[in-house]
Structure formats: structure tokens, C-alpha cells
Design a protein around this motif. Structure first.
Motif, short mmCIF file in Angstrom:
data_model
loop_
_atom_site.label_atom_id
_atom_site.label_comp_id
_atom_site.label_asym_id
_atom_site.label_seq_id
_atom_site.Cartn_x
_atom_site.Cartn_y
_atom_site.Cartn_z
N PRO A 121 -8.91 -1.02 -12.52
CA PRO A 121 -8.31 -0.09 -11.73
C PRO A 121 -7.25 -0.59 -10.82
N SER A 122 -6.07 0.34 -10.60
CA SER A 122 -5.15 0.01 -9.74
C SER A 122 -4.75 1.10 -8.89
N THR A 123 -4.07 0.73 -7.69
CA THR A 123 -3.60 1.65 -6.67
C THR A 123 -2.39 1.23 -6.10
N GLN A 124 -1.30 1.89 -5.86
CA GLN A 124 -0.38 1.41 -5.16
C GLN A 124 -0.20 1.86 -3.79
N ALA A 125 -0.77 2.96 -3.39
CA ALA A 125 -0.66 3.54 -2.12
C ALA A 125 -2.04 3.76 -1.43
N HIS A 126 -3.31 3.48 -2.02
CA HIS A 126 -4.48 3.97 -1.26
C HIS A 126 -5.44 2.85 -0.80
N ALA A 183 -4.36 -0.93 -2.13
CA ALA A 183 -3.12 -1.33 -2.29
C ALA A 183 -2.68 -2.50 -1.32
N ASP A 184 -1.56 -3.20 -1.81
CA ASP A 184 -1.27 -4.29 -1.13
C ASP A 184 -0.47 -3.86 0.05
N ARG A 185 -0.42 -2.79 0.73
CA ARG A 185 0.33 -2.18 1.77
C ARG A 185 -0.42 -1.33 2.54
N ARG A 186 0.24 -0.52 3.42
CA ARG A 186 -0.72 0.30 4.20
C ARG A 186 -1.23 1.44 3.31
N ALA A 187 -2.53 1.73 3.18
CA ALA A 187 -3.20 2.49 2.29
C ALA A 187 -3.86 3.48 2.99
N THR A 188 -3.86 4.65 2.19
CA THR A 188 -4.59 5.85 2.62
C THR A 188 -5.98 5.88 1.78
N ASP A 221 -4.22 6.35 -8.29
CA ASP A 221 -3.29 7.02 -7.31
C ASP A 221 -3.18 8.29 -8.08
N GLN A 222 -3.84 8.63 -9.26
CA GLN A 222 -3.96 9.91 -9.76
C GLN A 222 -4.90 10.86 -9.06
N THR A 223 -4.76 12.21 -9.02
CA THR A 223 -5.75 13.17 -8.52
C THR A 223 -7.19 13.00 -9.52
N ARG A 224 -7.04 13.09 -10.71
CA ARG A 224 -8.09 12.99 -11.55
C ARG A 224 -7.92 11.43 -12.43
#
Length: 109
Positions: free
Chosen positions: A44-49, A81-86, A4-7
Motif C-alpha cells: 500500500p502507498s499514499t502520498q497525502a493521507h 504519507a511522509d508529509r502532512r496527511a489527511t 490516494d484513490q477513492t476506490r
């Protein structure tokens, strides 16, 4: 690795009992040898993408330097992510930051 970080940056996790690590390990850059190989686990992890990515491992040995691309049999890895992702893709100009996918495009276009 928080995608989720830019870099996104790889960070060294604390040593755990039984993993062969040492609390005195200094982190990056990391040194290994033929008699002391290492095993790296990337989480790796993401909450929103919805993210596609590859890893680049820079190495140096005996005065030579190089970079190894680590991917999924020639394709990027993918996690979501486990929800709507970008959707996020590597920035075509730098390849070191992630940017939102433009409507109607793919990461390759």
C-alpha cells in the motif's frame, strides 16, 4: 495499491525473475490450488493521507464462496504519507471507498 484513490484496487505486478511468476499469468481473478499455493505481497502507498484499512479476499472453492478479512490482529492496518496527511477511513455505507475523517471523529465513530 494506491490508497490516494477513492476506490483503491489491488493490481497484479509484472512477474520478476525468481519470484515463480509467469509473464503469461492473466491477473485477476487468480486461481491457485493445494499443490500450487501462492504468496501475495501487498504494497500500500499514499502520498497525502493517513489511512487505516483492511483487505477483503473473496474466494471460491468446490462450489462454496466466502470472504476472508485480512487485518492487523483484529485492527486495521495503518500507513501514512511522509508529509502532512489527511486521515481517510472506509465509508461506513459501502466499505469499498475511502472518505476524509470528520473533525473530532475516529474511523469507528
Amino acid at each position: 495499491m494506491n490508497l490516494d484513490q477513492t476506490r483503491p484496487q489491488v493490481v497484479k505486478a509484472a512477474a520478476r525473475a525468481g519470484d515463480g511468476g509467469s509473464a503469461s499469468d492473466t491477473g485477476w481473478p487468480y486461481t491457485v490450488s493445494g499443490s500450487d499455493p501462492e504468496h501475495f505481497v501487498v504494497q500500500p502507498s499514499t502520498q497525502a493521507h493517513d489511512v487505516t484499512f483492511t483487505l477483503r479476499l473473496k474466494w471460491a472453492w468446490n462450489g462454496e464462496r466466502g470472504e476472508l478479512r485480512i487485518d492487523n490482529q483484529g485492527k486495521p492496518f495503518r500507513t501514512t504519507a511522509d508529509r502532512r496527511a489527511t486521515w481517510l477511513c472506509p465509508d461506513a455505507t459501502t466499505s469499498t471507498r475511502l472518505v476524509p475523517l470528520k473533525d473530532g471523529k475516529t474511523c469507528a465513530s
